[in-house]
Design a protein around this motif. Structure first.
Motif, PDB file in Angstrom:
ATOM      1  N   THR A 110       0.831  -1.207   0.000  1.00  0.00           N
ATOM      2  CA  THR A 110       0.000   0.000   0.000  1.00  0.00           C
ATOM      3  C   THR A 110       0.866   1.258   0.000  1.00  0.00           C
ATOM      4  O   THR A 110       0.515   2.262  -0.635  1.00  0.00           O
ATOM      5  CB  THR A 110      -0.956   0.019   1.207  1.00  0.00           C
ATOM      6  OG1 THR A 110      -0.206  -0.158   2.416  1.00  0.00           O
ATOM      7  CG2 THR A 110      -1.992  -1.092   1.103  1.00  0.00           C
ATOM      8  N   CYS A 113       2.087   1.689  -3.618  1.00  0.00           N
ATOM      9  CA  CYS A 113       1.052   2.093  -4.575  1.00  0.00           C
ATOM     10  C   CYS A 113       0.489   3.471  -4.270  1.00  0.00           C
ATOM     11  O   CYS A 113       0.066   4.192  -5.190  1.00  0.00           O
ATOM     12  CB  CYS A 113      -0.083   1.074  -4.592  1.00  0.00           C
ATOM     13  SG  CYS A 113       0.402  -0.519  -5.272  1.00  0.00           S
ATOM     14  N   GLY A 114       0.441   3.832  -2.995  1.00  0.00           N
ATOM     15  CA  GLY A 114      -0.187   5.092  -2.624  1.00  0.00           C
ATOM     16  C   GLY A 114      -1.668   5.055  -2.948  1.00  0.00           C
ATOM     17  O   GLY A 114      -2.258   4.005  -3.186  1.00  0.00           O
ATOM     18  N   GLY A 115      -2.326   6.205  -2.950  1.00  0.00           N
ATOM     19  CA  GLY A 115      -3.726   6.262  -3.342  1.00  0.00           C
ATOM     20  C   GLY A 115      -4.682   5.888  -2.229  1.00  0.00           C
ATOM     21  O   GLY A 115      -4.300   5.710  -1.064  1.00  0.00           O
ATOM     22  N   VAL A 116      -5.948   5.736  -2.603  1.00  0.00           N
ATOM     23  CA  VAL A 116      -7.014   5.543  -1.615  1.00  0.00           C
ATOM     24  C   VAL A 116      -7.280   4.073  -1.314  1.00  0.00           C
ATOM     25  O   VAL A 116      -7.987   3.757  -0.366  1.00  0.00           O
ATOM     26  CB  VAL A 116      -8.322   6.202  -2.104  1.00  0.00           C
ATOM     27  CG1 VAL A 116      -8.137   7.698  -2.241  1.00  0.00           C
ATOM     28  CG2 VAL A 116      -8.788   5.596  -3.437  1.00  0.00           C
ATOM     29  N   ASP A 118      -6.416   1.084   0.355  1.00  0.00           N
ATOM     30  CA  ASP A 118      -5.492   0.853   1.461  1.00  0.00           C
ATOM     31  C   ASP A 118      -5.669  -0.490   2.166  1.00  0.00           C
ATOM     32  O   ASP A 118      -5.047  -0.748   3.188  1.00  0.00           O
ATOM     33  CB  ASP A 118      -5.603   1.984   2.488  1.00  0.00           C
ATOM     34  CG  ASP A 118      -7.027   2.179   2.993  1.00  0.00           C
ATOM     35  OD1 ASP A 118      -7.932   1.447   2.546  1.00  0.00           O
ATOM     36  OD2 ASP A 118      -7.225   3.082   3.826  1.00  0.00           O
ATOM     37  N   GLN A 222      -9.075   9.961 -17.315  1.00  0.00           N
ATOM     38  CA  GLN A 222      -9.669  10.845 -16.306  1.00  0.00           C
ATOM     39  C   GLN A 222     -11.146  11.078 -16.599  1.00  0.00           C
ATOM     40  O   GLN A 222     -11.975  11.104 -15.674  1.00  0.00           O
ATOM     41  CB  GLN A 222      -8.917  12.172 -16.272  1.00  0.00           C
ATOM     42  CG  GLN A 222      -7.504  12.064 -15.712  1.00  0.00           C
ATOM     43  CD  GLN A 222      -6.804  13.409 -15.654  1.00  0.00           C
ATOM     44  OE1 GLN A 222      -7.155  14.347 -16.379  1.00  0.00           O
ATOM     45  NE2 GLN A 222      -5.805  13.515 -14.784  1.00  0.00           N
ATOM     46  N   HIS A 225     -12.995   7.969 -15.578  1.00  0.00           N
ATOM     47  CA  HIS A 225     -13.121   7.929 -14.119  1.00  0.00           C
ATOM     48  C   HIS A 225     -14.238   8.858 -13.652  1.00  0.00           C
ATOM     49  O   HIS A 225     -15.039   8.496 -12.780  1.00  0.00           O
ATOM     50  CB  HIS A 225     -11.781   8.318 -13.493  1.00  0.00           C
ATOM     51  CG  HIS A 225     -11.730   8.151 -12.016  1.00  0.00           C
ATOM     52  ND1 HIS A 225     -11.737   9.208 -11.143  1.00  0.00           N
ATOM     53  CD2 HIS A 225     -11.688   7.030 -11.241  1.00  0.00           C
ATOM     54  CE1 HIS A 225     -11.684   8.766  -9.897  1.00  0.00           C
ATOM     55  NE2 HIS A 225     -11.659   7.453  -9.928  1.00  0.00           N
ATOM     56  N   HIS A 254      -1.042   5.906 -12.752  1.00  0.00           N
ATOM     57  CA  HIS A 254      -0.469   7.135 -12.219  1.00  0.00           C
ATOM     58  C   HIS A 254       0.070   8.045 -13.325  1.00  0.00           C
ATOM     59  O   HIS A 254       0.257   9.241 -13.107  1.00  0.00           O
ATOM     60  CB  HIS A 254       0.625   6.801 -11.203  1.00  0.00           C
ATOM     61  CG  HIS A 254       0.075   6.248  -9.916  1.00  0.00           C
ATOM     62  ND1 HIS A 254       0.863   5.641  -8.959  1.00  0.00           N
ATOM     63  CD2 HIS A 254      -1.190   6.209  -9.446  1.00  0.00           C
ATOM     64  CE1 HIS A 254       0.096   5.253  -7.945  1.00  0.00           C
ATOM     65  NE2 HIS A 254      -1.147   5.585  -8.227  1.00  0.00           N
ATOM     66  N   GLU A 259      -6.859   7.829  -9.593  1.00  0.00           N
ATOM     67  CA  GLU A 259      -6.848   6.971  -8.411  1.00  0.00           C
ATOM     68  C   GLU A 259      -8.063   6.043  -8.477  1.00  0.00           C
ATOM     69  O   GLU A 259      -9.183   6.443  -8.167  1.00  0.00           O
ATOM     70  CB  GLU A 259      -6.883   7.799  -7.127  1.00  0.00           C
ATOM     71  CG  GLU A 259      -5.608   8.567  -6.835  1.00  0.00           C
ATOM     72  CD  GLU A 259      -4.417   7.650  -6.561  1.00  0.00           C
ATOM     73  OE1 GLU A 259      -4.628   6.439  -6.327  1.00  0.00           O
ATOM     74  OE2 GLU A 259      -3.278   8.147  -6.605  1.00  0.00           O
ATOM     75  N   ASP A 261     -10.712   2.873  -7.638  1.00  0.00           N
ATOM     76  CA  ASP A 261     -11.301   2.380  -6.393  1.00  0.00           C
ATOM     77  C   ASP A 261     -10.669   1.069  -5.953  1.00  0.00           C
ATOM     78  O   ASP A 261     -10.595   0.778  -4.755  1.00  0.00           O
ATOM     79  CB  ASP A 261     -12.809   2.187  -6.587  1.00  0.00           C
ATOM     80  CG  ASP A 261     -13.483   3.477  -7.024  1.00  0.00           C
ATOM     81  OD1 ASP A 261     -13.541   4.410  -6.207  1.00  0.00           O
ATOM     82  OD2 ASP A 261     -13.917   3.561  -8.195  1.00  0.00           O
ATOM     83  N   ARG A 282     -10.313   0.040  -1.560  1.00  0.00           N
ATOM     84  CA  ARG A 282     -10.662   1.161  -0.694  1.00  0.00           C
ATOM     85  C   ARG A 282     -11.356   0.626   0.561  1.00  0.00           C
ATOM     86  O   ARG A 282     -12.150  -0.313   0.501  1.00  0.00           O
ATOM     87  CB  ARG A 282     -11.594   2.109  -1.452  1.00  0.00           C
ATOM     88  CG  ARG A 282     -11.424   3.574  -1.118  1.00  0.00           C
ATOM     89  CD  ARG A 282     -12.276   4.433  -2.024  1.00  0.00           C
ATOM     90  NE  ARG A 282     -13.704   4.140  -1.862  1.00  0.00           N
ATOM     91  CZ  ARG A 282     -14.616   4.271  -2.815  1.00  0.00           C
ATOM     92  NH1 ARG A 282     -14.244   4.666  -4.030  1.00  0.00           N
ATOM     93  NH2 ARG A 282     -15.878   4.014  -2.580  1.00  0.00           N
TER      94      ARG A 282
END
Length: 465
Positions: A110, A113-116, A118, A222, A225, A254, A259, A261, A282
């Motif tokens: 996590t 990867c970063g982001g939401v 988790d 984008q 999304h 990225h 980002e 889900d 998420r």
């Protein structure tokens, strides 16, 4: 008590009887194909980005286990970590414990990867991870619908096959999963029509398509999304092949500043050493499935979170970070694409060079390649063989192992280990340009002659030299 197994002797004996065993007990159709195209070599050693066959010929592996071998073969750091794990023998699959290696792997992944997304659910393969993500999406949204692009590839188990955008792979296995549908790649109007009923749980997208090497135009992901968010549909990024640095960033999404889900990873996640996949989810989506203690194991797997898989994953992440492999893929991959475009600019049968990082495709214009394609009854079977003729030329003439994809029209595809060097890049460029020129000048007929020769050789039971 059972005696020690001599693996070297076991392997030597297995190689001797491999052909007969494949025909008798495995997939005779695949065995015939391998022999017909002259790929029935015996590889006896693999190290880094190279293979060696029984005759001592070195081959640059640009197939890399369909992209799984991001670190090449026998990487010393991952090999050492796995040997340590086998020696230490931490208790595996206790199940009713808080698995420490899995917990550390989830934490590191996590962070990487970063982001939401988790929370992490580990699987044993990419298609298994797609199946899990589909379940999570349906549970969270309460909707049945699932969407994917045309020409997409997300696996071959039933749910994943239901959103596979390749009709040839779906044919004969229906009826598939209700609610699953395919939208023409990049058609935002068609996507909005499919979303407007507000019954779609998730759209599954490959940032770079594995079959076609196509990407959406800058900014379009984008927009996709935003459309999904407007209609309450989740976005699942299938990074099974694009993830882990292959496109020049750890996650290919990225590049587009998106980002998702959920993120699905596999292939290179363990460097190709041990089968492993992962779904990054998420937390609110996770909590919809694992909503209480009595549902805490509502989705699980016998063999996920094994110590060898977790150690291989952790060691692979360490190597990728310390050796800056994503940046390497970005720089050398850009160089590969730029040089291929320059060298192939005057070759009539090369329609386009496309891809990102070390995920590169050469799109062939079959109408500019002399072949049997225009002959009635032969055209349908000739089309896929045109790309294969190029792949045969790369291996036989230049000792480069690659693949041709079967989505709509032939594409020569290169997904080498991320550790290839500038000399390897130059070898790929030179060999590809030469092979495409050979195709444009009639090499297809020579390849078919080789196929006929291979048919005769294997029919007579002669060994390959």
């Amino acid at each position: 008590m059972a005696e020690r197994i001599d693996v070297a002797a076991l392997l030597a004996n297995a190689r001797t009887g491999a052909r007969d065993s494949h025909f008798a007990h495995m997939n005779p159709a695949f065995a015939k194909l391998v022999e017909l195209i002259g790929f029935d070599r015996t590889y006896v050693r693999g190290e880094g980005q190279y293979l060696w066959d029984a005759q001592g010929r070195r081959v640059l592996d640009c197939l890399a286990g369909y992209g799984a071998l991001a670190l090449g073969r026998a990487h010393p750091v991952v090999t050492d970590a796995l040997v340590q794990c086998l020696t230490l023998a931490p208790p595996a699959w206790v199940r009713w414990e808080l698995n420490p290696l899995a917990a550390e792997a989830a934490r590191r992944l996590t962070l990487q990867c970063g982001g939401v997304a988790d929370r992490v659910f580990f699987t044993n393969s990419g298609t298994e991870a797609i199946e899990a993500a589909m379940k999570f999406a349906r549970q969270h949204t309460g909707r049945p619908g699932l969407l994917a692009w045309s020409d997409s590839f997300h696996g071959l188990t039933y749910g994943a096959l239901s959103i596979n955008g390749n009709e040839d792979l779906r044919r004969g296995f229906g009826p598939l999963l209700p609610g699953a549908a395919i939208v023409e790649f990049g058609d935002l109007a068609a996507l909005e029509r499919a979303l407007s009923g507000r019954d779609v749980a998730a759209l599954v997208v490959e940032p770079v398509q594995g079959k076609t090497l196509r990407t959406l135009a800058p900014g379009v992901l984008q927009e996709v999304h935003a459309l999904c968010k407007r209609y309450g549909t989740l976005v699942i990024a299938d990074e099974i092949q694009t993830g882990c640095g292959r496109t020049g960033a750890f996650l290919a999404v990225h590049h587009d500043g998106v980002e998702p889900d959920m993120v699905v990873l596999a292939k290179a996640l363990s460097g190709g050493f041990v089968p492993v996949g992962a779904v990054l989810v998420r937390s609110d989506i996770w909590d919809s499935t694992y909503s209480s203690m009595d549902r805490s194991v509502v989705h699980s797997s016998t063999f996920h979170e094994g110590p060898l898989a977790m150690v291989a994953l952790l060691a692979t992440l360490e190597v990728m970070e310390q050796d800056h492999l994503a940046a390497r893929a970005a720089d050398l991959g850009e160089s590969l694409i730029r040089q291929l475009r320059a060298e192939c600019a005057d070759i009539a049968c090369v329609r386009e060079i496309r891809g990102k990082g070390f995920m590169v495709g050469v799109d062939l214009d079959t109408s500019r390649i002399p072949s049997f394609a225009k002959i009635p009854m032969l055209g349908r079977i000739t089309e896929p063989m045109i790309g294969q003729a190029g792949i045969m030329q790369l291996l036989d003439g230049h000792s480069i192992l690659a693949q041709t994809t079967g989505a709509r029209r032939p594409l020569l595809k290169f997904v080498p280990p991320l550790i290839v060097n500038e000399g390897d890049v130059q070898a790929i460029v030179t060999a590809t340009a030469a092979s495409c020129r050979a195709l444009a000048s009639g090499r297809f007929y020579g390849a078919m002659g080789a196929v006929a020769s291979n048919m005769l050789r294997t029919g007579l039971g002669l060994s390959r030299v």
